[in-house]
Enzyme design. Structure first.
Site, PDB file in Angstrom:
ATOM      1  N   LYS A 184     -17.904  -9.581   3.726  1.00  0.00           N
ATOM      2  CA  LYS A 184     -16.899  -8.828   4.481  1.00  0.00           C
ATOM      3  C   LYS A 184     -16.725  -9.429   5.877  1.00  0.00           C
ATOM      4  CE  LYS A 184     -15.456  -5.321   3.482  1.00  0.00           C
ATOM      5  NZ  LYS A 184     -14.200  -5.104   2.740  1.00  0.00           N
ATOM      6  N   THR A 229     -20.830  -6.433  -6.982  1.00  0.00           N
ATOM      7  CA  THR A 229     -21.137  -7.188  -5.765  1.00  0.00           C
ATOM      8  C   THR A 229     -20.246  -6.776  -4.591  1.00  0.00           C
ATOM      9  OG1 THR A 229     -19.599  -8.937  -6.415  1.00  0.00           O
ATOM     10  CG2 THR A 229     -21.910  -9.236  -7.035  1.00  0.00           C
ATOM     11  N   PHE A 284     -10.096   7.683  -7.376  1.00  0.00           N
ATOM     12  CA  PHE A 284     -10.543   8.102  -6.045  1.00  0.00           C
ATOM     13  C   PHE A 284      -9.842   7.268  -4.989  1.00  0.00           C
ATOM     14  CE2 PHE A 284     -13.167   7.924  -2.247  1.00  0.00           C
ATOM     15  CZ  PHE A 284     -13.357   9.274  -2.010  1.00  0.00           C
ATOM     16  N   TYR A 290       0.858  -1.183   0.000  1.00  0.00           N
ATOM     17  CA  TYR A 290       0.000   0.000   0.000  1.00  0.00           C
ATOM     18  C   TYR A 290       0.896   1.235   0.000  1.00  0.00           C
ATOM     19  CZ  TYR A 290      -4.605   2.072   1.016  1.00  0.00           C
ATOM     20  OH  TYR A 290      -5.797   2.729   0.946  1.00  0.00           O
ATOM     21  N   ARG A 308     -18.889 -10.427 -12.675  1.00  0.00           N
ATOM     22  CA  ARG A 308     -18.124 -11.456 -13.389  1.00  0.00           C
ATOM     23  C   ARG A 308     -19.045 -12.580 -13.859  1.00  0.00           C
ATOM     24  NH1 ARG A 308     -14.419 -13.950  -9.329  1.00  0.00           N
ATOM     25  NH2 ARG A 308     -15.977 -13.088  -7.912  1.00  0.00           N
ATOM     26  N   MET A 313      -9.288  -5.114  -8.630  1.00  0.00           N
ATOM     27  CA  MET A 313      -9.498  -6.506  -8.268  1.00  0.00           C
ATOM     28  C   MET A 313      -8.843  -7.496  -9.229  1.00  0.00           C
ATOM     29  SD  MET A 313     -13.264  -6.113  -6.539  1.00  0.00           S
ATOM     30  CE  MET A 313     -13.979  -7.368  -7.553  1.00  0.00           C
TER      31      MET A 313
END
Lengths: 348, 348
Positions: A343, A168, A285, A69, A191, A263
């Site tokens: 999540k 999603t 963003f 990161y 997908r 992703m």
């Protein structure tokens, strides 16, 4: 609030000892993280000690641990950027918060994966306790990204439409619902995979106007699929590769595509003519950048709005609460090792 | 002004007969164009008949003939979008123009590849006759693109820098000089090819601060090549492919790359992280779109500024005047069939 009377033997200006998920070097979270018992720390006069209730595992948390990161914490470091907790003790000069209040770090600040967190009063924002904890713990990183992206790039009006891939994802689910609340149509791309019909139905239940798999849009006459819906002026890309190209081709002349995720780990490719003749803009963003200190007030106002929606059942997304002790299995799921999962939210 | 007394035998409200380069179907210009003798047309009361002096062959002219330009004229059509001419006769209600004035079509309008052009007074803009004809004929398409791109995307200040590929193009040469006039540094990228040293010297003579071949920038520590020059906030791409990637990597955080050409016919590829973390914006510029009728006044003011620079020797670029009769060889050169050539300008 103390579950253990022994904690009382510490001075009132010290926190209880804390259990934290720590990484001492960068690498895959399942290899480099472990639970560490941390000694009590001083609760200074402007500090607030918070007993954490729940905190999610976000992709940005994983990337920080991996060291990939752009913000690379010095190690050893405690994981986690967001979460919700209950005020445990406050320093003598703290005015706005009292024990029992529910708070979130706002703006985001690192180290939420521990049982007790001590930070200055100004780092915490009190929230409505009627909001379910799994939403309170996750309201900033993903829902706020969705809200900002709908607000910051194009002046959308009711009747306009937006298009997105990765629909999603948690941000994707929020975009669908926040767009719907504004009277904006959403065109969603997912997908091609087993279970995509079920995924489509779920997104439609959230308010998605259209849900297409990539292969459905990989056709020449895709515009006929959209009926009378106006071509979107704004698109969101969190995938890259072909899924980004599909967003681009769906946009109308003069439209903007905002990239906020990667992703597929594939780059974005666009023809020169899409810039010259179709006047497409490509932007990006990053919540971290937006959420600088000057935005604290604005940020908290929007968090309150989102917390209110979640409290009232108007903003929904799937989460899975996992006991803190089982964090290793939560990492496996968050890393995608066990297929697709909601999540993961650690429950302290 | 008449070279041929016989023309006078036409009624005063008719133009002389005109020779025009016409295409009756779309295709490669060297196959589908031919010279056609057109009969006199009426010069109505608000019309101005212009004897063309010179008109260039631009890539957009070629693409229009090929039928691959987004604006596809119906055939048969006369080629050419810009040029300079001398007023030959005017209709009785024309106030602002008189025979002998030099004029250009402004905004651009099609059909400049002919010896006599009749259009309404409002279509023509009188220019300073002290400007050399090769500049007067070419001042709009390329120099105005350079000027607009420097003005429209980023608020540049003296001491800032810009980066561009395709720097030897006519727009590229104009950007170097217009930037220099504003105290803005230019970082220029050219292809690796025989004669690139000579090309570098030419661009430096125009005021280029840095000129690199692509291979020179295809290195990790390219920033050291730029000394203390600030990283560019604005980049221009007329090539695509790797040359566009080099512009992107040279840009500073928050920078913008504007695409206005596609010389390599390759798309633009950018990593997702350049959007998310480096906050890069990708935009496009198309003069045709900018130059809608509402911009006529603004457009003419800028043309006057550019004509003045060219007149004073402050804006230079290479052109090659070719007799109208030799248009076939000019097409060959413009199509790149005979290696690299300056902008071909037909001399009527």
């Amino acid at each position: 609030m103390t579950q253990n009377g022994g904690l009382k033997s510490f001075s009132t200006n010290m926190s209880p000892p804390s259990k934290a998920i720590v990484y001492e070097r960068h690498g895959s979270p399942d290899y480099v993280t472990r639970v560490v018992e941390l000694p009590p720390v001083e609760v200074r006069e402007n500090d607030v000690c918070v007993r954490m209730i729940a905190a999610p595992i976000n992709p940005s948390d994983i990337n920080q641990i991996e060291g990939v990161y752009p913000v690379r914490p010095s190690v050893p470091a405690i994981g986690g950027l967001e979460g919700v907790g209950e005020v445990y003790t406050v320093g003598p000069r703290v005015k706005s918060l009292s024990p029992g209040d529910w708070v979130i770090p706002s703006p985001l600040s690192s180290g939420t994966w521990q049982t007790y967190v001590v930070k200055e009063e100004s780092a915490w924002h009190r929230i409505d306790k009627r909001c379910p904890i799994e939403y309170a713990a996750t309201i900033t990183v993903n829902p706020l990204t969705a809200l900002r992206m709908l607000e910051d790039f194009v002046d959308l009006k009711p009747g306009d439409s937006v298009v997105q891939n990765g629909a999603t994802s948690m941000v994707g689910q929020c975009i669908i619902q926040l767009a719907r609340l504004r009277g904006i149509y959403s065109i969603n791309i997912i997908r091609d995979r087993d279970g995509s019909d079920e995924a489509k139905e779920k997104l439609k239940a959230l308010g998605a106007d259209y849900v297409f798999s990539e292969s459905q849009l990989n056709v020449k006459n895709f515009k006929s699929l959209l009926g009378n819906t106006p071509e979107p002026t704004l698109g969101f890309n969190c995938v890259g590769g072909n899924a980004a190209s599909l967003v681009l081709k769906t946009l109308r002349e003069g439209g903007t595509m905002v990239t906020y995720g990667a992703m597929s780990k594939k780059p974005i490719t666009a023809s020169t003519s899409s810039f010259i003749f179709k006047d497409i803009s490509l932007r990006g963003f990053w919540l971290h950048k937006w959420m600088n200190l000057e935005k604290v007030k604005e940020c908290r106002k929007m968090v309150d709005y989102l917390i209110g929606l979640a409290r009232d059942g108007k903003l929904k997304y799937e989460t899975e609460l996992v006991p803190f002790e089982d964090f290793a299995s939560a990492f496996d799921k968050a890393l995608g090792k066990r297929g697709s999962h909601p999540k993961q939210v650690l429950r302290f």
